[in-house]
Design an enzyme around this catalytic site. Structure first.
Site, PDB file in Angstrom:
ATOM      1  N   ASP A  12     -11.235   6.092   3.142  1.00 37.49           N
ATOM      2  CA  ASP A  12     -10.589   5.429   2.006  1.00 37.49           C
ATOM      3  C   ASP A  12     -11.244   4.082   1.720  1.00 37.49           C
ATOM      4  O   ASP A  12     -10.573   3.062   1.571  1.00 37.49           O
ATOM      5  CB  ASP A  12      -9.093   5.243   2.279  1.00 37.49           C
ATOM      6  CG  ASP A  12      -8.310   4.926   0.996  1.00 37.49           C
ATOM      7  OD1 ASP A  12      -8.834   5.208  -0.106  1.00 37.49           O
ATOM      8  OD2 ASP A  12      -7.189   4.406   1.090  1.00 37.49           O
ATOM      9  N   GLY A  55       0.822  -1.199   0.000  1.00 33.20           N
ATOM     10  CA  GLY A  55       0.000   0.000   0.000  1.00 33.20           C
ATOM     11  C   GLY A  55       0.857   1.250   0.000  1.00 33.20           C
ATOM     12  O   GLY A  55       2.081   1.200  -0.191  1.00 33.20           O
TER      13      GLY A  55
END
Length: 994
Positions: free
Chosen positions: A817, A684
């Site tokens: 998110d 990520g």
């Protein structure tokens, strides 16, 4: 030979011929004898190629453009890959070109304009893009132009006025935009104009109403405004279809519509029309559909409803929808003289009063009767039992009195019955038990008395809701309630029911909402209720329950639990829902103790019934041991403080109040085999995630280790945010953190990691967009989310997580998110929301000293549009991301797909397909055959096979609507996540369960 070679080239471009069209295409026959081929016998040239609806798959060979004598080319309803070949422009003798519903992409070739003899051009229901080519406006002989259901943009060109021979123009369901040019009024031969669903704005030019030959006029679902000319019906006397619904028109309905004697469909709903309905429908004998709902129609005049009597001459009328207006007055007896073919009569949401006419029982073919939200008085006529085809009957929110007629049990096809919020009295008729198809029954907020009939509780089809709350019902809850195994909501609150809860209630294992508050129930809560694992809202307050608070409640994913004002005793648990003071209420139970401090209950003092004296030696031993232990604990504490100060690069922020047990860097190094790339399962923005085994002897101790890249700016803050977010939240649909690590590695560098429960089925992203190179294709075909039921379940799981974060945490949390890669799936394919690295806490945002917008994180395509304008973080932002996620699951398209250009986005793409085109935009795997569905989707409710496809389409439509409603541009227009969850549960129930 030119035509022969062109035909062979056409054949060679086809990869699949399921109907065997090309069996005759061989040397045994002259090509003029081949199936679908027609020739001019004098010249021996091909003039017709008709292979429409043959199921062909492949590409369209450009060599077709070499058949220069071709007059007719019909290839509709096949599957062609790629664009329409520009070589078709060579066919200057071509008169009819049919390419609809054939999967063509790209733009309409401009050089088609060279086909100067073209009279019919049909390219609808494809994937065509780009602007309407100006070159096509030189088809002076063109009579029919169908370009509807594509992705065309760029406005309606004024040059379209050159098509003076055009009779039928259909361009609905595109993205054309702009205004309606007045040049359309120059096309005097037009009989059909269709521009519905195109985002058109402005007004309709007056010249449109001079096209006296028009039979079909549709500008529905646009942004048009203004009023209609009073003489509309005189100017357009041949109208058969008039659709302008879903716009912003104002003014009164033109009385002159009475002059349109051939009118069949009148749809003007969802506008701002007002005033009296003065149309004399008696002169419209062919009328089939009238939809005028969701306007402001009504004048308050005494003869307000007289138009109903004029409709009795409309012998073909099937649909009359007038709900949500301001109509006032009596419903005339003549309503019973309406067409015997009438299937839908919806008058709800008006100001109608007086008694219900008994003649309504004459409408024996009605399937939907909606008279709700009015001011009707008197009794429900017994003649209502004559409506034996009725499926939906709504009379709620009126002032009706008297008894519910027994004859209502004759309506054996009834699916939904709404009689709540009236003044009905007497018993609930046992005859309702004959309505075996009943899914929903609302009798709440009346004056009903007597007992709950056992016959009603044996209607096993009841699955959406059974609501008899706020009445005067007495007696016990019959054990027959256990027959309602598919019921999602049971509300028997605010009655006079008594006795103990039957153990059979535990068989209702689909229950999510259970309301039994405000009665006289007593005894303890049956252990059998431990099987209600899906329950979310459980209210048993204001009764006489006693005994211990059931320990099994801590294992439920409850959103709200109310046990207040009973006679419970003993210790209140401290796990599960009992940790969240905003989700529980325990007041009014004087014998309760313990629980979390916020409940402010007395401490539990459990004394032994028998005290034993201990010997002096035993006391001495215990004292010495305790002293030694205390000294050791102090020494350990001092050692920990010394060790902590010694660490390099100590952070000012402290994680000392974490509730997680920390592990060492060495431990995680071993668990992940030295953070081996073979164990790397994800990367990520701030971290890498590894698969690890904390205990080599325990195969179940597989975990996911998220290692922060502290070289990235913001990574440390992300770690702190995630720790804080996950410290006090606990929900079955949130990823569970097991432990944390804030240490130093072998090189003396800071090291931070979080250890999560391992999700063996990876992220939702993997299932929505599998990589054929790395995934096991067979496994994907068997288990992937191509079955609608699985996608509904995941949508519910994610909505549950958001609903918990937004409304049930002590401090509401905004995820910020939400996207498929942050939704993880466990071994049972239950979805869990993870990655709280950029989450925000609303109480922090409410601090005026804090910034509400600086540093907002998110992912392009999923982040709410207002965040790009420095708007405050809010739960509405998560709802937007959720809506996009739902639309991606349904369409198979990412929000960053390359097709979304020139203002088109995933939201608009889905919105413009509502309601009739949703099956065209959804992922193909969602439209399985009935046989495939039966083998892959288990059902709670057995639905007749011939109805399952319709149910599937309804569920898909509902999901698309939810996705669109959540992803509205204006945050205030977005659906609340609690409402989303309610709607999704209805969808899941309609689909047939898990």
């Amino acid at each position: 030979m030119t035509d022969h070679l062109a035909l062979l080239a056409f054949k060679s471009s086809i990869t699949n011929d399921p109907q065997g069209v090309f069996r005759s295409w061989n040397k045994s026959f002259h090509f003029c004898e081949w199936e679908g081929v027609g020739c001019d016998l004098r010249h021996g040239r091909v003039t017709i190629l008709d292979l429409g609806s043959k199921g062909l798959v492949g590409s369209l060979s450009p060599h077709v453009g070499n058949m220069s004598f071709l007059h007719v080319l019909r290839l509709e309803n096949n599957t062609f890959l790629g664009a329409i070949p520009p070589q078709l422009g060579r066919l200057n003798r071509l008169q009819r070109l049919y390419l609809s519903s054939s999967n063509f992409e790209g733009e309409i070739p401009a050089n088609l304009s060279h086909c100067s003899n073209l009279t019919h051009l049909l390219v609808s229901d494809n994937k065509l893009v780009g602007k309407f080519p100006n070159e096509l406006c030189f088809f002076t002989k063109l009579k029919v132009l169908y370009i509807h259901r594509n992705n065309l943009t760029g406005g309606i060109p004024r040059s379209i006025g050159n098509l003076t021979s055009l009779e039928m123009l259909s361009a609905a369901i595109n993205h054309i935009g702009g205004s309606v040019p007045d040049v359309l009024g120059q096309m005097k031969n037009l009989t059909t104009i269709g521009f519905a669903g195109n985002g058109l704005s402005g007004t309709l030019p007056p010249s449109i109403f001079n096209l006296s030959m028009l039979t079909n006029l549709s500008f529905a679902v646009n942004q048009l405004h203004g009023s209609l000319p009073p003489s509309l019906g005189i100017m357009l006397p041949h109208l058969q279809l008039f659709q302008i619904w879903g716009n912003q028109f104002t003014g009164t309905l033109p009385f002159s519509i009475s002059n349109c004697s051939a009118l069949q469909t009148l749809e003007m709903q969802r506008n701002n029309f007002s005033g009296k309905i003065g149309i004399n429908f008696g002169g419209l004998p062919d009328l089939v559909t009238v939809r005028l709902h969701t306007n402001n129609l009504g004048s308050g005049e005494p003869d307000e409803m007289s138009f109903i009597s004029s409709m009795t001459n409309c012998s073909n009328l099937k649909t009359l929808v007038l709900l949500l207006n301001q109509l006032r007055g009596f419903l005339p007896n003549s309503v019973g003289n309406l067409s015997s073919q009438l299937v839908t009569l919806a008058l709800g949401g008006n100001l109608l009063y007086g008694k219900l006419p008994s003649t309504i029982g004459n409408l024996v073919n009605l399937t939907l009767l909606g008279l709700d939200i009015n001011q009707f008085v008197g009794t429900i006529p017994t003649e209502i039992g004559n409506l034996q085809n009725l499926q939906v009957f709504a009379l709620d929110r009126n002032n009706l009195s008297g008894k519910i007629p027994d004859s209502i049990g004759n309506i054996s096809l009834l699916i939904q019955l709404f009689l709540g919020n009236n003044r009905l009295e007497g018993n609930i008729p046992p005859s309702l038990g004959s309505c075996k198809k009943l899914l929903l029954l609302d009798l709440s907020r009346n004056n009903l008395n007597g007992t709950i009939p056992k016959e009603l509780l044996r209607v096993s089809a009841l699955s959406i809701s059974l609501n008899v709350g706020h009445n005067h019902l007495s007696g016990s809850l019959p054990s027959d309630v256990g027959s309602l195994k598919n019921l999602v909501e049971l509300d028997i609150s605010e009655n006079e029911l008594s006795g103990e809860l039957p153990s059979g209630l535990g068989s209702c294992n689909s229950l999510e909402n259970l309301h039994i508050e405000g009665n006289f129930f007593n005894g303890s809560i049956p252990r059998s209720l431990s099987s209600l694992r899906g329950i979310q809202y459980f209210d048993l307050s204001r009764n006489n329950f006693s005994g211990q608070v059931p320990s099994f409640l801590v294992n439920f994913s409850l959103m709200n639990l109310n046990i207040s004002y009973n006679d419970f005793e003993g210790e209140v648990p401290m796990e599960g829902v009992f940790r969240n003071t905003s989700a529980i209420s325990v007041v009014g139970n004087s014998k309760l103790c313990g629980g979390i401090p916020e409940l402010q209950l007395p401490k539990c003092n459990f004394k032994e019934s028998k005290k034993r004296k201990m010997s002096l030696a035993l006391v001495t031993v215990i004292s010495v041991v305790c002293t030694v232990l205390c000294v050791m604990m102090v020494l350990c504490f001092l050692f920990c403080i010394w060790l902590k100060k010694k660490r390099k690069g100590q952070h000012s922020e402290s994680l000392s109040n974490e509730l997680f047990l920390k592990v060492s860097y060495q431990w995680l190094l071993k668990a992940t085999d030295g953070f081996s790339s073979a164990n790397l399962i994800g990367v990520g923005s701030y971290s890498s995630v590894y698969k690890g085994i904390l205990d080599e002897e325990d195969e179940t101790s597989v975990v996911a280790v998220k290692v922060l890249n502290l070289q990235r700016r913001g990574a440390s803050k992300s770690f702190m945010t995630e720790c804080k977010a996950l410290r006090n939240v606990r929900h079955r649909n949130l990823v569970k953190v097991i432990t944390s690590c804030s240490s130093v590695d072998f090189h003396g560098n800071d090291f931070k990691a979080l250890v999560y429960e391992f999700m063996p089925n990876g992220s939702l992203e993997r299932w929505l967009n599998p990589d054929p190179g790395t995934e096991n294709r067979q496994n994907i075909e068997i288990q992937s989310l191509n079955v609608l039921q699985f996608r509904v379940n995941i949508a519910i799981d994610v909505a549950c997580a958001l609903e918990y974060l937004h409304h049930h945490c002590q401090t509401p949390i905004v995820h910020c998110d939400l996207k498929p890669s942050n939704v993880l799936l466990d071994e049972d394919m239950v979805a869990h929301v993870g990655d709280f690295g950029v989450a925000r806490f609303l109480q922090v945002l409410l601090d005026p000293k804090q910034s509400n917008s600086v540093g907002i994180k998110g992912t392009i395509g999923y982040v709410a549009p207002e965040y790009g304008m420095s708007s405050e973080v809010s739960i509405k932002g998560d709802v937007y991301s959720y809506g996009i996620l739902v639309l991606e699951m349904m369409t198979g398209k990412r929000p960053t797909d390359t097709v979304f250009v020139d203002g088109l986005n995933l939201h608009n793409f889905a919105k413009t397909a509502l309601p009739d085109r949703v099956t065209e935009i959804v992922h193909p795997m969602l439209m399985k055959t009935k046989e495939e569905e039966e083998t892959t989707v288990p059902k709670k409710i057995q639905v007749p096979k011939d109805s399952r496809n319709d149910i599937r389409k309804e569920c898909i439509l509902s999901l698309i609507r939810i996705g669109v409603a959540c992803s509205m541009e204006d945050p205030q227009d977005r659906m609340d996540i609690t409402n989303v969850l309610h709607q999704l549960n209805l969808v899941r129930d309609n689909l047939g369960g898990n």
